[in-house]
Design a protein around this motif. Structure first.
Motif, mmCIF file in Angstrom:
data_model
loop_
_atom_site.group_PDB
_atom_site.id
_atom_site.type_symbol
_atom_site.label_atom_id
_atom_site.label_comp_id
_atom_site.label_asym_id
_atom_site.label_seq_id
_atom_site.Cartn_x
_atom_site.Cartn_y
_atom_site.Cartn_z
ATOM 1 N N PHE A 160 37.489 99.763 46.097
ATOM 2 C CA PHE A 160 36.318 99.036 46.585
ATOM 3 C C PHE A 160 36.754 97.896 47.495
ATOM 4 O O PHE A 160 37.937 97.586 47.597
ATOM 5 N N SER A 161 35.775 97.288 48.158
ATOM 6 C CA SER A 161 36.067 96.209 49.096
ATOM 7 C C SER A 161 36.562 94.961 48.364
ATOM 8 O O SER A 161 36.379 94.813 47.146
ATOM 9 N N THR A 162 37.163 94.059 49.137
ATOM 10 C CA THR A 162 37.642 92.797 48.571
ATOM 11 C C THR A 162 36.494 91.994 47.979
ATOM 12 O O THR A 162 36.614 91.421 46.895
ATOM 13 N N ASP A 163 35.347 91.954 48.685
ATOM 14 C CA ASP A 163 34.191 91.207 48.183
ATOM 15 C C ASP A 163 33.713 91.771 46.849
ATOM 16 O O ASP A 163 33.362 91.020 45.931
ATOM 17 N N PHE A 164 33.698 93.103 46.737
ATOM 18 C CA PHE A 164 33.277 93.732 45.471
ATOM 19 C C PHE A 164 34.262 93.382 44.360
ATOM 20 O O PHE A 164 33.863 93.066 43.240
ATOM 21 N N TRP A 165 35.559 93.420 44.687
ATOM 22 C CA TRP A 165 36.588 93.101 43.685
ATOM 23 C C TRP A 165 36.439 91.671 43.178
ATOM 24 O O TRP A 165 36.506 91.425 41.975
ATOM 25 N N VAL A 166 36.230 90.732 44.106
ATOM 26 C CA VAL A 166 36.071 89.327 43.711
ATOM 27 C C VAL A 166 34.841 89.166 42.829
ATOM 28 O O VAL A 166 34.889 88.493 41.789
ATOM 29 N N ALA A 167 33.727 89.794 43.228
ATOM 30 C CA ALA A 167 32.495 89.691 42.434
ATOM 31 C C ALA A 167 32.691 90.286 41.044
ATOM 32 O O ALA A 167 32.257 89.712 40.036
ATOM 33 N N PHE A 168 33.376 91.424 40.984
ATOM 34 C CA PHE A 168 33.614 92.055 39.687
ATOM 35 C C PHE A 168 34.532 91.201 38.822
ATOM 36 O O PHE A 168 34.333 91.069 37.618
ATOM 37 N N LYS A 169 35.537 90.611 39.446
ATOM 38 C CA LYS A 169 36.485 89.746 38.719
ATOM 39 C C LYS A 169 35.754 88.577 38.078
ATOM 40 O O LYS A 169 36.039 88.191 36.940
ATOM 41 N N VAL A 170 34.782 88.023 38.791
ATOM 42 C CA VAL A 170 34.068 86.851 38.295
ATOM 43 C C VAL A 170 32.922 87.231 37.369
ATOM 44 O O VAL A 170 32.782 86.689 36.275
ATOM 45 N N TRP A 171 32.091 88.195 37.792
ATOM 46 C CA TRP A 171 30.855 88.484 37.061
ATOM 47 C C TRP A 171 30.921 89.749 36.208
ATOM 48 O O TRP A 171 29.993 90.039 35.453
ATOM 49 N N GLY A 172 31.989 90.515 36.310
ATOM 50 C CA GLY A 172 32.103 91.737 35.523
ATOM 51 C C GLY A 172 33.018 91.596 34.324
ATOM 52 O O GLY A 172 32.696 92.042 33.225
ATOM 53 N N LEU A 173 34.177 90.959 34.528
ATOM 54 C CA LEU A 173 35.167 90.876 33.455
ATOM 55 C C LEU A 173 34.722 89.960 32.311
ATOM 56 O O LEU A 173 34.996 90.244 31.149
ATOM 57 N N MET A 174 34.015 88.872 32.639
ATOM 58 C CA MET A 174 33.566 87.971 31.581
ATOM 59 C C MET A 174 32.548 88.653 30.652
ATOM 60 O O MET A 174 32.697 88.592 29.427
ATOM 61 N N PRO A 175 31.509 89.323 31.187
ATOM 62 C CA PRO A 175 30.602 90.059 30.287
ATOM 63 C C PRO A 175 31.323 91.132 29.476
ATOM 64 O O PRO A 175 31.026 91.320 28.292
ATOM 65 N N LEU A 176 32.287 91.833 30.091
ATOM 66 C CA LEU A 176 33.050 92.839 29.348
ATOM 67 C C LEU A 176 33.797 92.204 28.180
ATOM 68 O O LEU A 176 33.819 92.747 27.067
ATOM 69 N N THR A 177 34.390 91.049 28.425
ATOM 70 C CA THR A 177 35.137 90.359 27.370
ATOM 71 C C THR A 177 34.207 89.886 26.259
ATOM 72 O O THR A 177 34.543 89.982 25.070
ATOM 73 N N LEU A 178 33.026 89.383 26.637
ATOM 74 C CA LEU A 178 32.062 88.934 25.629
ATOM 75 C C LEU A 178 31.561 90.099 24.778
ATOM 76 O O LEU A 178 31.465 89.986 23.550
ATOM 77 N N ILE A 179 31.268 91.227 25.434
ATOM 78 C CA ILE A 179 30.816 92.415 24.699
ATOM 79 C C ILE A 179 31.901 92.881 23.738
ATOM 80 O O ILE A 179 31.646 93.185 22.573
ATOM 81 N N PHE A 180 33.137 92.927 24.233
ATOM 82 C CA PHE A 180 34.265 93.321 23.386
ATOM 83 C C PHE A 180 34.390 92.389 22.185
ATOM 84 O O PHE A 180 34.572 92.831 21.045
#
Length: 199
Positions: A160-180
């Motif tokens: 994916f694009s750099t912008d998508f990666w940055v957005a996922f790093k910020v807004w995707g990984l934290m929810p994944l960690t909380l769910i886990f």
């Protein structure tokens, strides 16, 4: 009635305050990274991200009187790979950072388990009280989760694009960690507490 509630509220805030401070110190640099990437590009964002991580670690020491192992290791890797990103003007280095950090944490936990040690107990033993089996299960779960995060990061930045990666790093990984945490960690803290009933 009101007198009885007041001490409880004070105790809860005292217990909660360090966790809230830690959350802000961890999220702050990531949010700054996201905003600056969208406005000024990945290289400017990386430079500010490095500075923000250094400030975050300093504030952690000042406000909490300690720097936890995971933020410290993450901060060092950010400074190293952020520096390589800026020096070579190659964003691949900063994109590899989450993979390397998560592989490092997963490998350290796995190494401890192979030698019969639950390393999480040494890090969080003063915060949580668990039976030995609980520490072992908890360590296995975090170990696997770190490896999964490393794989996810590789998939995202390579496809994916750099912008998508940055957005996922910020807004995707934290929810994944909380769910886990809520789904697979909190039950262990309850089930294997020293005073938990057997069976």
């Amino acid at each position: 009635m009101s007198d009885a509630k007041q001490p409880n509220e004070e105790v809860n805030w005292e217990e909660l305050r360090p966790q809230l401070v830690k959350l802000v110190l961890e999220l702050g640099p990531l949010v700054l990274f996201f905003i600056l990437n969208s406005r000024a590009g990945i290289f400017v964002a990386t430079g500010w991200f490095m500075g923000a991580m250094a400030v975050s670690l300093l504030l952690s020491w000042v406000l909490l009187k300690r720097i936890a192992v995971m933020p410290l290791v993450t901060g060092v890797v950010v400074l190293v790979f952020g520096g390589l990103t800026l020096y070579f003007q190659d964003e691949t280095f900063i994109k590899l950072k989450p993979t390397i950090v998560n592989m490092l944490f997963g490998s350290v936990l796995l190494g401890g388990l192979l030698f019969g040690h639950s390393l999480l107990k040494h890090v969080f033993g003063d915060v949580y009280k668990l039976k030995e089996e609980g520490w072992r299960i908890l360590t296995w779960r975090w170990c696997i989760f770190f490896f999964v995060l490393a794989v996810i990061n590789e998939i995202v930045w390579r496809n994916f694009s750099t912008d998508f990666w940055v957005a996922f790093k910020v807004w995707g990984l934290m929810p994944l960690t909380l769910i886990f945490s809520f789904a697979l960690v909190v039950p262990i803290l309850t089930k294997y507490a020293p005073n938990a009933e057997e069976g």
